[in-house]
Design a protein around this motif. Structure first.
Motif, PDB file in Angstrom:
ATOM      1  N   UNK A  27      46.703  27.720  34.873  1.00 13.61           N
ATOM      2  CA  UNK A  27      47.295  29.059  34.997  1.00 13.61           C
ATOM      3  C   UNK A  27      46.339  30.014  34.298  1.00 13.61           C
ATOM      4  N   UNK A  28      45.792  30.978  35.039  1.00  8.42           N
ATOM      5  CA  UNK A  28      44.759  31.819  34.468  1.00  8.42           C
ATOM      6  C   UNK A  28      44.685  33.148  35.205  1.00  8.42           C
ATOM      7  N   UNK A  29      43.856  34.031  34.673  1.00  8.51           N
ATOM      8  CA  UNK A  29      43.568  35.288  35.370  1.00  8.51           C
ATOM      9  C   UNK A  29      42.069  35.338  35.634  1.00  8.51           C
ATOM     10  N   UNK A  30      41.713  35.897  36.777  1.00  9.38           N
ATOM     11  CA  UNK A  30      40.314  35.919  37.170  1.00  9.38           C
ATOM     12  C   UNK A  30      39.945  37.290  37.730  1.00  9.38           C
ATOM     13  N   UNK A  31      38.649  37.585  37.706  1.00  5.99           N
ATOM     14  CA  UNK A  31      38.174  38.762  38.429  1.00  5.99           C
ATOM     15  C   UNK A  31      38.095  38.409  39.908  1.00  5.99           C
ATOM     16  N   UNK A  32      37.898  39.428  40.719  1.00  5.58           N
ATOM     17  CA  UNK A  32      37.768  39.192  42.158  1.00  5.58           C
ATOM     18  C   UNK A  32      36.558  38.304  42.465  1.00  5.58           C
ATOM     19  N   UNK A  46      35.536  35.848  40.542  1.00  5.83           N
ATOM     20  CA  UNK A  46      35.683  34.489  40.040  1.00  5.83           C
ATOM     21  C   UNK A  46      35.301  34.230  38.592  1.00  5.83           C
ATOM     22  N   UNK A  47      35.475  35.224  37.718  1.00  4.32           N
ATOM     23  CA  UNK A  47      35.184  34.998  36.298  1.00  4.32           C
ATOM     24  C   UNK A  47      36.445  35.185  35.459  1.00  4.32           C
ATOM     25  N   UNK A  48      36.642  34.284  34.498  1.00  2.00           N
ATOM     26  CA  UNK A  48      37.818  34.384  33.623  1.00  2.00           C
ATOM     27  C   UNK A  48      37.487  35.081  32.307  1.00  2.00           C
ATOM     28  N   UNK A  49      36.216  35.309  32.050  1.00  2.00           N
ATOM     29  CA  UNK A  49      35.771  36.097  30.883  1.00  2.00           C
ATOM     30  C   UNK A  49      34.383  36.614  31.199  1.00  2.00           C
ATOM     31  N   UNK A  50      33.960  37.672  30.508  1.00  2.00           N
ATOM     32  CA  UNK A  50      32.606  38.168  30.766  1.00  2.00           C
ATOM     33  C   UNK A  50      31.598  37.323  29.970  1.00  2.00           C
ATOM     34  N   UNK A  51      30.300  37.570  30.089  1.00  2.91           N
ATOM     35  CA  UNK A  51      29.327  36.690  29.420  1.00  2.91           C
ATOM     36  C   UNK A  51      29.467  36.659  27.901  1.00  2.91           C
ATOM     37  N   UNK A  52      30.117  37.696  27.323  1.00  3.84           N
ATOM     38  CA  UNK A  52      30.337  37.725  25.868  1.00  3.84           C
ATOM     39  C   UNK A  52      31.751  37.279  25.498  1.00  3.84           C
ATOM     40  N   UNK A  53      32.438  36.633  26.444  1.00  2.00           N
ATOM     41  CA  UNK A  53      33.812  36.165  26.239  1.00  2.00           C
ATOM     42  C   UNK A  53      34.822  37.298  26.067  1.00  2.00           C
ATOM     43  N   UNK A  54      34.469  38.483  26.559  1.00  2.00           N
ATOM     44  CA  UNK A  54      35.422  39.588  26.481  1.00  2.00           C
ATOM     45  C   UNK A  54      36.440  39.500  27.627  1.00  2.00           C
ATOM     46  N   UNK A  55      37.699  39.841  27.271  1.00  6.78           N
ATOM     47  CA  UNK A  55      38.779  39.928  28.267  1.00  6.78           C
ATOM     48  C   UNK A  55      39.285  41.372  28.376  1.00  6.78           C
ATOM     49  N   UNK A  56      38.479  42.328  27.948  1.00  2.00           N
ATOM     50  CA  UNK A  56      38.899  43.742  27.987  1.00  2.00           C
ATOM     51  C   UNK A  56      39.254  44.174  29.404  1.00  2.00           C
ATOM     52  N   UNK A  92      32.163  33.775  32.649  1.00  2.00           N
ATOM     53  CA  UNK A  92      32.658  32.381  32.577  1.00  2.00           C
ATOM     54  C   UNK A  92      33.407  32.076  33.865  1.00  2.00           C
ATOM     55  N   UNK A  93      32.917  31.148  34.665  1.00  2.00           N
ATOM     56  CA  UNK A  93      33.514  30.929  35.984  1.00  2.00           C
ATOM     57  C   UNK A  93      34.902  30.278  35.945  1.00  2.00           C
ATOM     58  N   UNK A  94      35.702  30.614  36.936  1.00  2.00           N
ATOM     59  CA  UNK A  94      37.081  30.091  36.982  1.00  2.00           C
ATOM     60  C   UNK A  94      37.105  28.583  37.225  1.00  2.00           C
ATOM     61  N   UNK A  95      36.220  28.078  38.070  1.00  2.00           N
ATOM     62  CA  UNK A  95      36.211  26.634  38.353  1.00  2.00           C
ATOM     63  C   UNK A  95      34.882  26.280  39.024  1.00  2.00           C
ATOM     64  N   UNK A  96      33.859  26.001  38.211  1.00  2.00           N
ATOM     65  CA  UNK A  96      32.489  25.918  38.730  1.00  2.00           C
ATOM     66  C   UNK A  96      32.148  24.586  39.391  1.00  2.00           C
ATOM     67  N   UNK A  97      32.992  24.153  40.322  1.00  3.27           N
ATOM     68  CA  UNK A  97      32.714  22.917  41.079  1.00  3.27           C
ATOM     69  C   UNK A  97      33.187  23.133  42.507  1.00  3.27           C
ATOM     70  N   UNK A  98      32.950  22.164  43.393  1.00  2.58           N
ATOM     71  CA  UNK A  98      33.249  22.320  44.814  1.00  2.58           C
ATOM     72  C   UNK A  98      34.532  21.562  45.164  1.00  2.58           C
TER      73      UNK A  98
END
Ligand SMILES: NC(=O)c1ccc[n+]([C@@H]2O[C@H](COP(=O)([O-])OP(=O)(O)OC[C@H]3O[C@@H](n4cnc5c(N)ncnc54)[C@H](OP(=O)(O)O)[C@@H]3O)[C@@H](O)[C@H]2O)c1
Length: 189
Positions: free
Chosen positions: A7-12, A14-24, A150-156
């Protein structure tokens, strides 16, 4: 039967956090906390949770005087991290490393019939998915792109859409996890 849910939130993109781990980008979005696929309803059915070390450190950094999870929590790490020690707050946090199957078995036993939440990050979810342990993905898709993070699910993988609806700024979607992506070559053969 106990299910393992991401259960998570993502950008359009496919990232759950930015490269600095920000969720702003996430925190400023409008959402109906009683609306579709809301957290309050979700967490009622959760009996144990697991997260990676980066996520744990983010939570501790941002809420140093709180621990919001009443159920047993596992943190996957290779390091010697400290459990929350907050006066008047009970935090059942256990640290583990390596094979996620062992952690899964402990979580199922602790959850007593309730579901399990894999909080993130994406690679940890992939470890559970590769072991055949992931059942569902529920995600809030924010109207934001970051280009990196940070990718939501970096596999196929293949997933099946079960439910999709709007919650204010978000698309709220629920997927059944199917398994390794059916590759074109495999389909043709
Ligand atoms: N948008 C959302 O709703 C949402 C949800 C969850 C998380 N987040 C954010 O997304 C980011 C996720 O960070 P992340 O991609 O780095 O993932 P993460 O899973 O939080 O942390 C990865 C770290 O966990 C440890 N780890 C993972 N698997 C392990 C294993 N099998 N055994 C031992 N250690 C293991 C390793 O840490 P060490 O080797 O360093 O110990 C690894 O570097 C964080 O910023 C978090 O706050 C956002």
């Amino acid at each position: 039967m106990t299910r393992l849910i991401y259960y998570t939130a993502t950008t359009l993109d496919g990232f759950i956090a930015d490269p600095d781990d920000s969720l702003d980008w996430l925190m400023r979005q409008d959402q109906d906390e009683k609306g579709p696929l809301n957290y309050e309803d979700f967490i009622k059915d959760i009996g144990a949770i697991v997260m990676g070390a980066t996520t744990y450190e983010w939570v501790r950094r941002h809420e140093p005087d709180q621990w919001f999870y009443s159920m047993p929590a596992w943190v996957m790490t290779h390091r010697d991290l400290a459990a929350p020690a907050i006066e008047g707050v009970k935090a059942d946090v256990r640290f583990a490393s390596g094979d996620v199957q062992e952690v899964y078995d402990l979580m199922v036993a602790a959850a007593d019939g309730k579901d399990l939440w894999v909080v993130g990050g994406g690679d940890l979810v992939g470890q559970f998915a590769d072991a055949g342990l992931l059942d569902e993905v529920i995600t809030y898709i924010a109207p934001v792109t970051l280009g990196a993070g940070r990718p939501i699910l970096p596999r196929r993988y293949d997933l099946e859409l079960i439910e999709a609806t709007q919650n204010k700024a978000f698309i709220a979607a629920r997927y059944r996890f199917v398994g390794p992506l059916k590759e074109d070559g495999a389909a043709a053969g």
